[in-house]
Write an enzyme that holds these catalytic residues in place. Structure first.
Site, PDB file in Angstrom:
ATOM      1  N   ASP A  59      11.120 -22.354  24.913  1.00  0.00           N
ATOM      2  CA  ASP A  59      11.290 -20.952  25.310  1.00  0.00           C
ATOM      3  C   ASP A  59      11.913 -20.258  24.104  1.00  0.00           C
ATOM      4  OD1 ASP A  59      12.212 -18.476  26.166  1.00  0.00           O
ATOM      5  OD2 ASP A  59      12.705 -19.205  28.175  1.00  0.00           O
ATOM      6  N   ASN A  86       3.345 -17.271  18.019  1.00  0.00           N
ATOM      7  CA  ASN A  86       2.311 -16.607  18.826  1.00  0.00           C
ATOM      8  C   ASN A  86       2.863 -16.001  20.117  1.00  0.00           C
ATOM      9  OD1 ASN A  86      -0.711 -16.461  19.872  1.00  0.00           O
ATOM     10  ND2 ASN A  86       0.474 -17.548  21.439  1.00  0.00           N
ATOM     11  N   TYR A 164       6.260  -2.488  23.030  1.00  0.00           N
ATOM     12  CA  TYR A 164       5.394  -3.500  22.400  1.00  0.00           C
ATOM     13  C   TYR A 164       4.998  -3.092  20.969  1.00  0.00           C
ATOM     14  CZ  TYR A 164       1.376  -6.666  21.801  1.00  0.00           C
ATOM     15  OH  TYR A 164       0.480  -7.592  21.316  1.00  0.00           O
ATOM     16  N   LYS A 168       6.112  -5.093  17.306  1.00  0.00           N
ATOM     17  CA  LYS A 168       5.183  -5.657  16.324  1.00  0.00           C
ATOM     18  C   LYS A 168       5.402  -5.023  14.941  1.00  0.00           C
ATOM     19  CE  LYS A 168       3.043  -8.577  19.085  1.00  0.00           C
ATOM     20  NZ  LYS A 168       3.243 -10.024  18.938  1.00  0.00           N
ATOM     21  N   THR A 199      -7.116 -11.297  27.485  1.00  0.00           N
ATOM     22  CA  THR A 199      -6.136 -12.317  27.887  1.00  0.00           C
ATOM     23  C   THR A 199      -5.269 -11.721  28.997  1.00  0.00           C
ATOM     24  OG1 THR A 199      -4.387 -11.588  26.383  1.00  0.00           O
ATOM     25  CG2 THR A 199      -5.972 -13.176  25.489  1.00  0.00           C
TER      26      THR A 199
HETATM   27  N1  LIG Z   1      -4.660 -10.058  23.634  1.00  0.00           N
HETATM   28  C1  LIG Z   1      -4.704  -9.124  22.701  1.00  0.00           C
HETATM   29  O1  LIG Z   1      -5.539  -8.212  22.728  1.00  0.00           O
HETATM   30  C2  LIG Z   1      -3.725  -9.149  21.570  1.00  0.00           C
HETATM   31  C3  LIG Z   1      -3.883  -8.184  20.551  1.00  0.00           C
HETATM   32  C4  LIG Z   1      -3.001  -8.198  19.484  1.00  0.00           C
HETATM   33  C5  LIG Z   1      -2.013  -9.152  19.432  1.00  0.00           C
HETATM   34  N2  LIG Z   1      -1.883 -10.071  20.433  1.00  0.00           N
HETATM   35  C6  LIG Z   1      -0.818 -11.066  20.304  1.00  0.00           C
HETATM   36  O2  LIG Z   1      -1.377 -12.362  20.466  1.00  0.00           O
HETATM   37  C7  LIG Z   1      -0.361 -13.274  20.909  1.00  0.00           C
HETATM   38  C8  LIG Z   1      -0.855 -14.066  22.102  1.00  0.00           C
HETATM   39  O3  LIG Z   1      -1.051 -13.177  23.174  1.00  0.00           O
HETATM   40  P1  LIG Z   1      -2.151 -13.387  24.294  1.00  0.00           P
HETATM   41  O4  LIG Z   1      -2.992 -12.189  24.295  1.00  0.00           O
HETATM   42  O5  LIG Z   1      -2.764 -14.719  24.181  1.00  0.00           O
HETATM   43  O6  LIG Z   1      -1.208 -13.285  25.603  1.00  0.00           O
HETATM   44  P2  LIG Z   1      -1.000 -14.251  26.860  1.00  0.00           P
HETATM   45  O7  LIG Z   1      -2.287 -14.812  27.335  1.00  0.00           O
HETATM   46  O8  LIG Z   1      -0.149 -13.460  27.792  1.00  0.00           O
HETATM   47  O9  LIG Z   1      -0.146 -15.455  26.243  1.00  0.00           O
HETATM   48  C9  LIG Z   1       1.175 -15.288  25.830  1.00  0.00           C
HETATM   49  C10 LIG Z   1       1.805 -16.637  25.654  1.00  0.00           C
HETATM   50  O10 LIG Z   1       3.169 -16.447  25.237  1.00  0.00           O
HETATM   51  C11 LIG Z   1       3.983 -17.232  26.086  1.00  0.00           C
HETATM   52  N3  LIG Z   1       5.349 -16.726  26.165  1.00  0.00           N
HETATM   53  C12 LIG Z   1       5.795 -15.538  26.617  1.00  0.00           C
HETATM   54  N4  LIG Z   1       7.142 -15.484  26.557  1.00  0.00           N
HETATM   55  C13 LIG Z   1       7.550 -16.680  26.049  1.00  0.00           C
HETATM   56  C14 LIG Z   1       8.809 -17.258  25.736  1.00  0.00           C
HETATM   57  N5  LIG Z   1       9.963 -16.600  25.960  1.00  0.00           N
HETATM   58  N6  LIG Z   1       8.841 -18.507  25.198  1.00  0.00           N
HETATM   59  C15 LIG Z   1       7.712 -19.182  24.976  1.00  0.00           C
HETATM   60  N7  LIG Z   1       6.483 -18.720  25.278  1.00  0.00           N
HETATM   61  C16 LIG Z   1       6.416 -17.475  25.816  1.00  0.00           C
HETATM   62  C17 LIG Z   1       3.275 -17.224  27.429  1.00  0.00           C
HETATM   63  O11 LIG Z   1       3.773 -18.250  28.262  1.00  0.00           O
HETATM   64  P3  LIG Z   1       3.710 -18.166  29.892  1.00  0.00           P
HETATM   65  O12 LIG Z   1       2.349 -18.660  30.302  1.00  0.00           O
HETATM   66  O13 LIG Z   1       4.827 -19.071  30.299  1.00  0.00           O
HETATM   67  O14 LIG Z   1       3.947 -16.731  30.266  1.00  0.00           O
HETATM   68  C18 LIG Z   1       1.861 -17.461  26.946  1.00  0.00           C
HETATM   69  O15 LIG Z   1       1.665 -18.811  26.654  1.00  0.00           O
HETATM   70  C19 LIG Z   1       0.863 -12.398  21.183  1.00  0.00           C
HETATM   71  O16 LIG Z   1       1.734 -12.420  20.073  1.00  0.00           O
HETATM   72  C20 LIG Z   1       0.273 -11.012  21.350  1.00  0.00           C
HETATM   73  O17 LIG Z   1       1.208  -9.991  21.086  1.00  0.00           O
HETATM   74  C21 LIG Z   1      -2.712 -10.084  21.495  1.00  0.00           C
END
Ligand SMILES: NC(=O)c1ccc[n+]([C@@H]2O[C@H](COP(=O)([O-])OP(=O)(O)OC[C@H]3O[C@@H](n4cnc5c(N)ncnc54)[C@H](OP(=O)(O)O)[C@@H]3O)[C@@H](O)[C@H]2O)c1
Length: 250
Positions: A59, A86, A164, A168, A199
């Protein structure tokens, strides 16, 4: 020598896909997950797909958890070749305008997206320094780019939320500062923009896949010695569309 790669928040979404793609390239992938059950499920799925995956309880907002993860990696491997920061959360208040922002929301988002990255990076740096040429990837976003967010011709122009996007922006600066500190070492530190991917973070509204987003992190995690450091790199989203990758403006 097998690459040892830690991905935070690797139990789902872009993090899981990053672990899968790095695992397919032969890396040992350490699947950071704050939830034991979700971590074990991801580990099992990755192993069934042929990856050498190991779940690591992590965490990023819990200093003890971060310290234990670093100690475990030290005991098991003695070094770390790749760190992908990530894990992140997205939160907003009301209609998402700055004037409606609650400090509590801001603090919660920063705990994970900003403080969590510094905590994990500092805990892992001694291990990263022991690797021959470590790579740190901070998963950022184009919404953290002040240039893109203030460009009236950008598709991001209508967005005006603080928590958010500003987390970033902070992450971008953090990336640049670590790259500066480590510029005389073989370690490269870059920020990744996965693009808008479907996601849980955005209720699956993105138009790219999590795998496409993960490819950006994998690219930066496997940069050659003459690759860049201290840049924001990834999917470019302009009025003309998306799908081309390159260095983005801060
Ligand atoms: N999706 C997009 O369009 C997008 C665009 C730009 C950037 N991003 C970035 O890409 C990265 C991945 O995001 P995603 O889209 O894959 O989102 P996601 O599906 O919501 O996954 C987020 C992950 O982070 C974990 N997490 C959250 N808080 C945490 C903590 N305190 N300690 C450890 N793990 C934690 C979540 O775990 P749980 O399952 O336990 O909640 C999950 O595994 C992020 O940095 C996000 O900002 C995403």
């Amino acid at each position: 020598m097998t690459t040892i790669a830690l991905i935070t928040g690797a139990n789902k979404g872009i993090g899981y896909e990053t672990a899968r793609l790095l695992g397919a390239r032969g890396a040992t992938v350490l699947v950071g997950s704050r939830d034991e059950e979700r971590g074990h499920l991801a580990e099992r799925a990755l192993r069934e797909g042929g990856a050498d995956a190991r779940y690591v309880p992590l965490d990023v907002t819990d200093e003890k958890s971060v310290r234990r993860a670093a100690e475990w990696i030290d005991t098991e491997y003695g070094r770390l070749d790749v760190l992908v920061n990530n894990a992140a959360i997205a939160r907003g208040d009301g209609d998402g305008r700055p004037s409606g922002t609650k400090l509590e929301t801001l603090r919660t988002v920063y705990e994970t997206n900003v403080f969590g990255v510094v905590a994990v990076t500092n805990a892992m740096l001694p291990l990263l320094r022991r690797a021959p040429a470590a790579r740190i990837v901070n998963v950022s976003s184009e919404v953290g780019s002040i240039s893109s967010m203030t460009d009236p011709d950008s598709p991001l122009w209508p967005m005006a939320s603080i928590p958010y996007p500003s987390s970033k922006s902070a992450l971008n600066m953090i990336t640049a500062m670590y790259a500066k500190e480590l510029r005389d070492t073989p370690i490269k530190v870059n920020a990744a923009n996965p693009g808008y991917c479907a996601t849980d973070l955005n209720h699956n509204s993105g138009f790219r896949t999590a795998e496409q987003g993960a490819e950006v992190s994998v690219y930066l995690a496997t940069l050659p010695a003459d690759g860049p450091t201290g840049v924001l790199w990834g999917d470019l989203w302009t009025g003309a569309g998306t799908g081309t990758s390159g260095v983005l403006p801060w």
